[in-house]
Design an enzyme around this catalytic site. Sequence first.
Site, PDB file in Angstrom:
ATOM      1  N   GLU A  55       0.813  -1.207   0.000  1.00 47.18           N
ATOM      2  CA  GLU A  55       0.000   0.000   0.000  1.00 47.18           C
ATOM      3  C   GLU A  55       0.854   1.269   0.000  1.00 47.18           C
ATOM      4  OE1 GLU A  55      -3.372  -0.153   2.511  1.00 47.18           O
ATOM      5  OE2 GLU A  55      -3.613   1.997   2.560  1.00 47.18           O
ATOM      6  N   CYS A  65       3.392   8.620   1.150  1.00 47.74           N
ATOM      7  CA  CYS A  65       3.689   7.766   2.300  1.00 47.74           C
ATOM      8  C   CYS A  65       4.051   6.399   1.725  1.00 47.74           C
ATOM      9  CB  CYS A  65       2.459   7.683   3.208  1.00 47.74           C
ATOM     10  SG  CYS A  65       2.696   6.601   4.613  1.00 47.74           S
ATOM     11  N   CYS A 121       4.460  -6.363   8.292  1.00 46.66           N
ATOM     12  CA  CYS A 121       5.423  -5.829   9.261  1.00 46.66           C
ATOM     13  C   CYS A 121       5.584  -6.824  10.396  1.00 46.66           C
ATOM     14  CB  CYS A 121       4.913  -4.494   9.817  1.00 46.66           C
ATOM     15  SG  CYS A 121       6.093  -3.701  10.944  1.00 46.66           S
ATOM     16  N   CYS A 160       2.915  -4.002  16.536  1.00 44.77           N
ATOM     17  CA  CYS A 160       2.448  -3.027  17.521  1.00 44.77           C
ATOM     18  C   CYS A 160       0.936  -3.198  17.670  1.00 44.77           C
ATOM     19  CB  CYS A 160       2.789  -1.604  17.083  1.00 44.77           C
ATOM     20  SG  CYS A 160       4.563  -1.380  16.893  1.00 44.77           S
ATOM     21  N   CYS A 188      -1.740  -1.097  15.513  1.00 48.22           N
ATOM     22  CA  CYS A 188      -1.462  -0.857  14.089  1.00 48.22           C
ATOM     23  C   CYS A 188      -1.971  -1.995  13.218  1.00 48.22           C
ATOM     24  CB  CYS A 188       0.042  -0.678  13.897  1.00 48.22           C
ATOM     25  SG  CYS A 188       0.509  -0.434  12.169  1.00 48.22           S
ATOM     26  N   CYS A 241      -2.492   6.849   9.047  1.00 47.59           N
ATOM     27  CA  CYS A 241      -1.437   6.164   9.806  1.00 47.59           C
ATOM     28  C   CYS A 241      -2.015   4.970  10.537  1.00 47.59           C
ATOM     29  CB  CYS A 241      -0.859   7.063  10.888  1.00 47.59           C
ATOM     30  SG  CYS A 241       0.025   8.465  10.284  1.00 47.59           S
TER      31      CYS A 241
HETATM   32  N1  SAH Z   1       7.268   1.080  11.455  1.00 47.42           N
HETATM   33  C1  SAH Z   1       7.458   2.489  11.470  1.00 47.42           C
HETATM   34  C2  SAH Z   1       6.669   3.237  10.409  1.00 47.42           C
HETATM   35  C3  SAH Z   1       5.217   2.886  10.203  1.00 47.42           C
HETATM   36  S1  SAH Z   1       3.884   3.640  10.964  1.00 47.42           S
HETATM   37  C4  SAH Z   1       7.161   3.038  12.841  1.00 47.42           C
HETATM   38  O1  SAH Z   1       6.657   2.308  13.668  1.00 47.42           O
HETATM   39  O2  SAH Z   1       7.471   4.192  13.094  1.00 47.42           O
HETATM   40  C5  SAH Z   1       3.918   5.355  10.976  1.00 47.42           C
HETATM   41  C6  SAH Z   1       3.337   5.892  12.292  1.00 47.42           C
HETATM   42  O3  SAH Z   1       1.931   5.592  12.448  1.00 47.42           O
HETATM   43  C7  SAH Z   1       4.030   5.278  13.488  1.00 47.42           C
HETATM   44  O4  SAH Z   1       4.337   6.263  14.438  1.00 47.42           O
HETATM   45  C8  SAH Z   1       2.952   4.355  14.010  1.00 47.42           C
HETATM   46  O5  SAH Z   1       3.134   4.006  15.348  1.00 47.42           O
HETATM   47  C9  SAH Z   1       1.702   5.155  13.765  1.00 47.42           C
HETATM   48  N2  SAH Z   1       0.481   4.364  13.895  1.00 47.42           N
HETATM   49  C10 SAH Z   1       0.351   3.023  13.830  1.00 47.42           C
HETATM   50  N3  SAH Z   1      -0.924   2.660  14.032  1.00 47.42           N
HETATM   51  C11 SAH Z   1      -1.622   3.792  14.245  1.00 47.42           C
HETATM   52  C12 SAH Z   1      -3.015   4.075  14.481  1.00 47.42           C
HETATM   53  N4  SAH Z   1      -3.921   3.100  14.524  1.00 47.42           N
HETATM   54  N5  SAH Z   1      -3.377   5.361  14.628  1.00 47.42           N
HETATM   55  C13 SAH Z   1      -2.466   6.356  14.537  1.00 47.42           C
HETATM   56  N6  SAH Z   1      -1.155   6.154  14.281  1.00 47.42           N
HETATM   57  C14 SAH Z   1      -0.729   4.884  14.138  1.00 47.42           C
END
Ligand code: SAH
Length: 365
Positions: free
Chosen positions: A107, A131, A138, A142, A145, A357
């Site tokens: 994506e 983006c 991944c 987390c 996410c 995000c």
């Molecule tokens: N793996 C990298 C980049 C990907 S995500 C990282 O973790 O930084 C980009 C940003 O979006 C990260 O800060 C991530 O934590 C955030 N993110 C992930 N899930 C989210 C959600 N449900 N709502 C808002 N931000 C989120």
Amino acid sequence: MSAPSLVANSETKIASIPVPPLLGASLAELTMWVQSQGQPAYRGKQLHDWIYHQGARSLADISVFSKQWRSQIADIPIGRSTLHYRSVAPDGTVKYLLQLTDGQIVETVGIPTYTNPRFPDPESLERLTVCVSTQVGCPMACDFCATGKGGFKRNLARHEIIDQVLTVQSDFQQRVSNIVFMGMGEPLLNMNHVLGAIKSLNQDVGIGQRNLTLSTVGIRDRIRQFAEEKLQVTLAVSLHAPNQPLREQLIPSAHSYPIEDLLAECREAVEITGRRITFEYVLLAGVNDLPEHATELAGLLRGFQTHVNLIPYNPISEVDYQRPSGDRIQTFTNILKQHHIAVTVRYSRGLAADAACGQLRASKK
Ligand code: SAH
């Protein structure tokens, strides 16, 4: 595994004939390639221009080449993906699902910023941000996410990262101005290809390094390695919690990489590059958004040259976190400000198209 210094050393590195896919090859390398095909050197410049600026998807498209040569090289891949799905959110954000040659889907999001958001016409386009994803899926998992919920498939190759930017550029018919490595995947787990893509996006596509931001959850030693490349790229670190127990609850990898070690490495990176680091903090109602969390965060970041990006949580179906109220967000922001911490609340774009995000996954919904 230590990453070779692909970008910093590129000036001194002698170009070699690239192995297709050609996307990601420099002008010098493409020139060597055309010569290896028995063509004059100036064809290298033409090839470079068609790949990076005219959006050629196949060598057969390059009409300045002779018909005969084109038919000979038609099957040699440039390295472009095919569009699997495209959707536009009401705010103009476009989400793309791109199909790679092995059938995997990745994506990408195109985020236009207009001078006047009420009249989103191409004339008033101020910025076009892409983006980009760096992995299919991944492995970090987390909790909040969507990408991690689908597991990890593989790293993206250099050309597959660059392709995403060219796809958005040709769809919008506008030059891309900014790139954020904030799509699917953890960029510092795919260091070599990401560094190769950064170099090419900078030197071949022509996007200034200062307009690039790489976001990482923090992988031990990799932040320092990335800093040692001495790029002008902004580093954003996903912190999301002001203390170790809470961070572990949200980010599984935090168990083996304590927050103090992460911050110590960030301090080293600031010393190496002289550049500020951004910390990202997803605000989850009742979990990490209380006033005491803000105070603790301010204490943790005291003396740090930094900027905090607060990201109000974007909902995903697998978990039942909530986005905090506007008041809660304001209180959190004010506490950081009182402690002289530069802070921005970043409402993600593209929410209505599941393109914000944390909402990226390799499916339409
Ligand atoms: N793996 C990298 C980049 C990907 S995500 C990282 O973790 O930084 C980009 C940003 O979006 C990260 O800060 C991530 O934590 C955030 N993110 C992930 N899930 C989210 C959600 N449900 N709502 C808002 N931000 C989120």
